[in-house]
Design a protein around this motif. Structure first.
Motif, PDB file in Angstrom:
ATOM      1  N   GLY A 176       0.790  -1.216   0.000  1.00  0.00           N
ATOM      2  CA  GLY A 176       0.000   0.000   0.000  1.00  0.00           C
ATOM      3  C   GLY A 176       0.828   1.275   0.000  1.00  0.00           C
ATOM      4  O   GLY A 176       0.292   2.371   0.153  1.00  0.00           O
ATOM      5  N   LEU A 177       2.146   1.153  -0.177  1.00  0.00           N
ATOM      6  CA  LEU A 177       2.984   2.357  -0.284  1.00  0.00           C
ATOM      7  C   LEU A 177       2.805   3.005  -1.647  1.00  0.00           C
ATOM      8  O   LEU A 177       3.035   4.192  -1.827  1.00  0.00           O
ATOM      9  N   ASP A 178       2.433   2.192  -2.630  1.00  0.00           N
ATOM     10  CA  ASP A 178       2.230   2.675  -3.996  1.00  0.00           C
ATOM     11  C   ASP A 178       0.880   2.132  -4.478  1.00  0.00           C
ATOM     12  O   ASP A 178       0.382   1.140  -3.945  1.00  0.00           O
ATOM     13  N   GLN A 179       0.280   2.820  -5.440  1.00  0.00           N
ATOM     14  CA  GLN A 179      -1.011   2.388  -5.981  1.00  0.00           C
ATOM     15  C   GLN A 179      -0.789   1.758  -7.343  1.00  0.00           C
ATOM     16  O   GLN A 179      -0.201   2.385  -8.216  1.00  0.00           O
ATOM     17  N   GLN A 212      -7.085   3.623   7.065  1.00  0.00           N
ATOM     18  CA  GLN A 212      -6.867   2.173   7.143  1.00  0.00           C
ATOM     19  C   GLN A 212      -5.507   1.776   6.568  1.00  0.00           C
ATOM     20  O   GLN A 212      -4.888   0.827   7.022  1.00  0.00           O
ATOM     21  N   ARG A 213      -5.071   2.536   5.544  1.00  0.00           N
ATOM     22  CA  ARG A 213      -3.744   2.265   4.979  1.00  0.00           C
ATOM     23  C   ARG A 213      -2.647   2.521   5.992  1.00  0.00           C
ATOM     24  O   ARG A 213      -1.670   1.787   6.070  1.00  0.00           O
ATOM     25  N   VAL A 214      -2.799   3.588   6.750  1.00  0.00           N
ATOM     26  CA  VAL A 214      -1.809   3.905   7.782  1.00  0.00           C
ATOM     27  C   VAL A 214      -1.792   2.793   8.832  1.00  0.00           C
ATOM     28  O   VAL A 214      -0.740   2.289   9.220  1.00  0.00           O
ATOM     29  N   GLU A 215      -2.977   2.374   9.253  1.00  0.00           N
ATOM     30  CA  GLU A 215      -3.098   1.273  10.222  1.00  0.00           C
ATOM     31  C   GLU A 215      -2.431   0.011   9.693  1.00  0.00           C
ATOM     32  O   GLU A 215      -1.738  -0.705  10.408  1.00  0.00           O
ATOM     33  N   LEU A 216      -2.678  -0.230   8.406  1.00  0.00           N
ATOM     34  CA  LEU A 216      -2.124  -1.409   7.742  1.00  0.00           C
ATOM     35  C   LEU A 216      -0.605  -1.421   7.871  1.00  0.00           C
ATOM     36  O   LEU A 216       0.007  -2.424   8.219  1.00  0.00           O
ATOM     37  N   ARG A 217      -0.008  -0.250   7.592  1.00  0.00           N
ATOM     38  CA  ARG A 217       1.449  -0.176   7.607  1.00  0.00           C
ATOM     39  C   ARG A 217       2.011  -0.200   9.032  1.00  0.00           C
ATOM     40  O   ARG A 217       3.152  -0.579   9.235  1.00  0.00           O
TER      41      ARG A 217
END
Ligand code: ADP
Ligand code: MG
Length: 228
Positions: A58-61, A81-86
């Motif tokens: 999820g760092l890049d699309q 949610q992306r931040v949580e993911l990372r």
């Protein structure tokens, strides 16, 4: 019942536009990765390894296609949610260790747990536990410059696994290490997948991984071109 993969990638493409030029870094990657497996991405420089890791984490699309982590499509994640993911689901390890130079081993690990929302009490216990697991119980209060390259990479691994991520992603983690140290690090990765069921995805051209990996994908011109 449908198998739930730890990581599933379907028809993934990533095209970079540089002025008028298009670079097709990924051209339809497909992969299904079971939980707890040690998967290696191999391929020469420029074959798309880093781009694929970035799209999966999820760092890049991606330009098109989809990535599912634990059965959930990441294109549907909100920014939050992306931040949580990372911070919680994925742990990262890079070639240049990227440790904070003025922080001790303990403080480097502690910072990640703080970002993941752990309490002071939990952090204190977990930091020592995880640094012991990577063999650094004697080095808790040392700073990176007081350690060897292999020890620094162990701190990076401790930091990456501290918050108990489901998935560990490493980009050329042994690139700057000698053969003996690389072997120790790869052995440690293998142990982590076996003991904690962590899924490990490693981009490398280190031939030593053959002895440790469950699956080796060969990446060529942005496509997976064979599996071992
Ligand atoms: P690897 O990690 O296997 O060396 P990369 O994923 O870094 O491969 O690169 C794949 C291709 O995409 C290469 O042709 C590279 O030059 C290109 N590329 C990577 N990142 C970018 C970027 N940010 N902008 C433009 N082209 C890029
Ligand atoms: Mg790369």
């Amino acid at each position: 019942m449908k198998t739930m993969y730890s990581i599933r990638v379907k028809n993934l493409t990533r095209t970079y536009r540089v002025q008028a030029r298009e670079i097709h870094a990924l051209q339809g990657v497909e992969a299904e990765i079971a939980k707890g497996s040690f998967v290696v991405l191999r391929g020469r420089s420029g074959s798309g390894k880093t781009t694929l890791l970035n799209c999966i984490s999820g760092l890049d699309q991606p330009t098109s296609g989809e990535v599912w982590l634990n059965g959930k499509a990441i294109s549907q994640y909100s920014e939050r949610q992306r931040v949580e993911l990372r911070r919680k689901t994925i742990g990262f390890i890079f070639q240049s260790q990227a440790l904070l130079p003025l922080y001790s081993a303990r403080e480097n690990v502690d910072l990640m747990l703080r970002l993941a929302g752990w309490s002071y009490q939990q952090r204190r216990i977990r930091t020592e536990e995880v640094l012991s697991q990577v063999g650094l119980q004697q080095w808790l209060d040392h700073r990176p410059f007081e350690m060897s390259g292999g020890q620094q990479q162990r701190v990076s691994i401790a930091r990456a696994v501290a918050a108990k991520p489901d998935i560990l992603i490493a980009d050329e983690p042994t690139g700057e290490l000698d053969v003996a140290t690389s072997r120790q690090i790869l052995h440690l990765f293998h142990q982590i997948t076996r003991e904690f069921g962590t899924t490990l995805l490693v981009a490398t051209h280190d031939p030593l991984v053959d002895d440790f990996a469950d699956v080796i994908y060969h990446l060529q011109d942005g496509r997976i071109n064979g599996e071992l």
